[in-house]
Scaffold this active site. Structure first.
Site, short mmCIF file in Angstrom:
data_model
loop_
_atom_site.label_atom_id
_atom_site.label_comp_id
_atom_site.label_asym_id
_atom_site.label_seq_id
_atom_site.Cartn_x
_atom_site.Cartn_y
_atom_site.Cartn_z
N GLY A 1 0.24 -0.69 0.45
CA GLY A 1 -0.06 0.08 0.14
C GLY A 1 0.89 1.45 -0.28
N SER A 2 0.49 2.79 -0.15
CA SER A 2 0.71 3.73 0.71
C SER A 2 2.45 3.55 1.59
CB SER A 2 -0.04 4.73 1.06
OG SER A 2 -0.77 4.32 1.93
N GLY B 1 1.95 1.94 5.02
CA GLY B 1 3.38 1.55 5.56
C GLY B 1 3.71 1.65 6.97
N GLU C 1 5.43 -3.25 0.62
CA GLU C 1 6.52 -3.15 -0.71
C GLU C 1 4.80 -1.55 -0.86
OE1 GLU C 1 7.39 -4.78 -2.86
OE2 GLU C 1 7.78 -6.72 -2.04
N CYS D 1 2.28 0.94 -8.95
CA CYS D 1 3.24 1.30 -8.09
C CYS D 1 4.62 1.67 -9.00
CB CYS D 1 3.16 -0.62 -7.35
SG CYS D 1 3.93 -1.90 -7.87
P1 NAD Z 1 -3.37 2.39 0.93
O1 NAD Z 1 -2.27 2.05 2.06
O2 NAD Z 1 -4.26 3.66 0.95
O3 NAD Z 1 -4.23 0.87 1.40
C1 NAD Z 1 -3.89 -0.19 1.54
C2 NAD Z 1 -3.89 -1.24 2.52
O4 NAD Z 1 -4.44 -0.58 3.82
C3 NAD Z 1 -5.22 -1.29 2.29
O5 NAD Z 1 -5.97 -2.61 2.05
C4 NAD Z 1 -5.98 -0.40 3.82
O6 NAD Z 1 -7.58 -0.79 3.55
C5 NAD Z 1 -5.04 -0.75 4.36
N1 NAD Z 1 -5.30 0.09 5.90
C6 NAD Z 1 -5.76 1.52 5.39
N2 NAD Z 1 -4.64 2.11 6.88
C7 NAD Z 1 -5.06 1.19 7.46
C8 NAD Z 1 -3.92 1.01 9.07
N3 NAD Z 1 -3.93 2.25 9.60
N4 NAD Z 1 -3.03 -0.07 9.59
C9 NAD Z 1 -3.32 -1.51 8.53
N5 NAD Z 1 -4.06 -1.23 7.38
C10 NAD Z 1 -4.27 -0.34 6.87
O7 NAD Z 1 -3.49 2.31 -0.35
P2 NAD Z 1 -4.25 2.02 -1.79
O8 NAD Z 1 -4.34 3.26 -2.17
O9 NAD Z 1 -4.61 0.70 -1.39
O10 NAD Z 1 -2.70 1.37 -2.66
C11 NAD Z 1 -2.25 2.36 -3.77
C12 NAD Z 1 -0.55 2.08 -3.06
O11 NAD Z 1 -0.20 1.22 -2.81
C13 NAD Z 1 0.18 3.33 -3.96
O12 NAD Z 1 0.81 4.12 -3.31
C14 NAD Z 1 0.64 1.82 -4.32
O13 NAD Z 1 2.09 2.63 -4.96
C15 NAD Z 1 0.89 1.70 -2.96
N6 NAD Z 1 1.65 -0.44 -3.76
C16 NAD Z 1 2.71 -0.62 -3.82
C17 NAD Z 1 3.69 -2.59 -4.21
C18 NAD Z 1 4.28 -2.23 -4.18
O14 NAD Z 1 4.53 -3.28 -4.79
N7 NAD Z 1 5.19 -1.86 -3.92
C19 NAD Z 1 2.07 -2.65 -5.61
C20 NAD Z 1 1.37 -2.50 -4.88
C21 NAD Z 1 0.53 -1.18 -5.02
#
Ligand code: NAD
Length: 516
Positions: free
Chosen positions: A249-250, A254, A271, A305
């Site tokens: 995630g972001s 993260g 990631e 990503c």
């Molecule tokens: P996000 O960070 O908003 O959410 C990711 C996940 O985290 C979701 O399932 C969300 O419900 C959960 N989440 C939210 N708050 C949380 C908390 N406090 N504790 C635990 N979990 C929580 O990301 P998004 O908008 O779904 O995805 C886009 C981001 O993911 C971009 O920054 C992208 O670069 C990244 N990404 C990275 C990779 C990689 O392999 N490096 C791959 C795909 C996406």
């Protein structure tokens, strides 16, 4: 039968939903049985903003039940011979192959990526299953020479236990696939918390996996699912029973997750966000650059990503690359539309929130001195469509250039030489993917050497996106340092033991120490 909004049931275009044989789809939790006692979440189609289905999320009790069921399943699963677990993962791969089209279509419907990419995502899961099957017969420890006579020094790998997977919306199935196929052969059980906006894909996936497990007489709580938001994610982060938490995630979220897991000395695999650059050197093959760049910058509507967010072009070829890129963009702009339509090249952004971020970033870029070379506007009145956008005129270190906006916006920067371009590539906080276009072998080795790109993924004459499963995938710095998928990533899903066995009748100490 799948209970979705009636407009989907009555439309032939969505008949693929029947093939997924979903039962009780309103339940977003699987603990061996389908349930869900939390809030109702709506799955929205990004191409028209309409509701696809309503799903019951998990609450704290549902989460607890998933953990307990998975821990119970672990007792048998971890004890199976590795190749036997591999055989079950092989069958999961086959079951996914059979459903590749309907599942790929569901990815397109719910996430918004175009159909070849939706199907490609399921294919990625199939590929990693094949890879994991091979691993189930080759994953091995070591015998290390002991300095003591009559002693054997061994390295053995055991499963970790229950692992958690929190995934992002943009790869609603592949990320789970990368983690689960490998974790399963390693002997772990998995609890998945998908993105709150892609619940249907997760339900369809777990439905396929659970059937295979059950057909083999295995407790299907090996793979549990708890749909929900940050609340469920936080449970996973703070729970000592989760032996490894794989988070995608972001960077912002993260970071919080990483700190929480670290507080309890847990293991994490992060990631996170990227800010990927393509460097176009003066000796680059410009035809290859243009073809690669269009997909890398605008494909998946900029929601990979590994999407290219910065294009660092040598001053000698800058004008040519920019004008040809604009021409290529003007061709794809006519192919924006429904991701399930075979003519579409560019689907929508995932949500209304993503559209708001796109607009905010464009205005921010303009305030910081950026000029829109192409795009910049929203498209149509229904759905979350935006134009692929090229922005020039910004300094390489402008704040907006250094942050990730998950939309099809690329900043083009003019560099005077390769050294400068490499330093710009490395100066951002993120370190996921990078690529150099050049025909010069010296440049290639400079790029992949100690003073070259500092990213986890370093490409030459291919764009920043489109990684293969055989290599380790992940990035450095604010991208989190995790590695998933191929190479020796499996080691993260296992516990390493160094074992010394004395098979003599003597008790020599290491380092020749005498204690008599
Ligand atoms: P996000 O960070 O908003 O959410 C990711 C996940 O985290 C979701 O399932 C969300 O419900 C959960 N989440 C939210 N708050 C949380 C908390 N406090 N504790 C635990 N979990 C929580 O990301 P998004 O908008 O779904 O995805 C886009 C981001 O993911 C971009 O920054 C992208 O670069 C990244 N990404 C990275 C990779 C990689 O392999 N490096 C791959 C795909 C996406």
């Amino acid at each position: 039968m799948l209970s979705t909004s009636s407009y989907l049931i009555n439309d032939k275009k969505y008949s693929f939903l029947k093939d997924l044989e979903l039962k009780e789809v309103n339940h977003g939790v699987f603990n061996g049985n389908w349930t869900g006692n939390g809030e109702i979440t709506k799955s929205i189609s990004p191409s028209n903003g309409k509701i696809i289905a309503e799903i019951k999320n998990g609450n704290k009790n549902d989460y607890e039940d998933c953990v307990k069921a998975s821990e119970e399943a672990y007792k048998v699963w971890a004890d199976l011979p590795l190749p036997k677990r591999g055989e079950i993962v092989r069958q999961i791969g086959n079951a996914l192959r059979e459903k590749i089209e309907p599942l790929g279509k569901l990815v397109s419907l719910e996430m918004g990526k175009i159909l070849p990419e939706g199907i490609g995502e399921v294919q990625e899961y199939v590929d990693i299953c094949d890879y994991a099957v091979g691993l189930s017969r080759s994953l091995n420890g070591a015998i290390i020479p002991s300095e003591r006579p009559g002693h054997a020094l061994l390295e053995k790998w055991n499963p970790l236990g229950l692992i958690g997977v929190i995934s992002a919306f943009n790869f609603p199935i592949a990320v789970y696939g990368w983690n689960s196929a490998i974790a399963m052969v390693c002997g772990d059980t998995i609890l998945w918390k998908p993105a709150p906006t892609t619940p249907l894909v997760s339900i369809a996936t777990i439905n396929i996996i659970s059937k295979v497990l059950e057909q083999n007489g295995i407790n299907s709580a090996v793979a549990t699912l708890c749909n929900g938001g940050a609340d469920i994610g936080k449970n996973l982060a703070t729970d000592t029973r989760i032996k490894l938490l794989s988070f995608t995630g972001s960077t912002q979220v993260g970071h919080q997750v990483g700190v929480e897991v670290q507080k309890r000395f847990g293991k994490h695999l992060l990631e996170l966000g990227g800010n990927n650059a393509i460097i176009v050197n003066e000796d680059a093959d410009i035809d290859m650059v243009i073809t690669s760049t269009v997909f890398a910058c605008a494909g998946t509507a900029g929601q990979r990503c590994t999407t290219t967010r910065r294009l660092i072009i040598h001053e000698k070829v800058y004008d040519e690359v920019l004008s040809r890129l604009k021409k290529a963009y003007s061709q794809i702009i006519n192919r924006i539309g429904d991701p399930l339509d075979s003519k579409t090249l560019l689907g929508p952004l995932h949500s209304a929130e993503s559209v708001a971020k796109f607009e905010q970033t464009i205005s921010e870029a303009q305030k910081q001195g950026g000029a829109i070379e192409f795009g910049g506007k929203l498209v149509g009145s229904t759905g979350f469509f935006v134009e692929p956008t090229i922005i020039s005129g910004l300094k390489h270190d402008s704040p907006v250039v250094h942050s990730e906006c998950f939309a099809p916006i690329v900043y083009i920067l003019k560099a005077s030489n390769l050294k400068e371009a490499i330093s710009w590539n490395n100066e951002v906080p993120q370190g996921l993917s990078s690529s150099l276009f050049t025909q010069n072998v010296n440049n290639i080795f400079e790029w992949i050497g100690p003073f070259g790109s500092d990213c986890g993924i370093i490409n030459v004459n291919i764009p920043t996106s489109g990684a293969e499963i055989g290599g380790a995938f992940g990035g450095e710095k604010h991208t989190g340092g995790g590695r998933e998928s191929g190479s020796d990533s499996w080691k993260q899903y296992m516990r390493r033991s160094t074992i010394t066995i004395n098979h003599s009748r003597e008790l020599p100490l290491a380092q020749g120490i005498k204690f008599e």
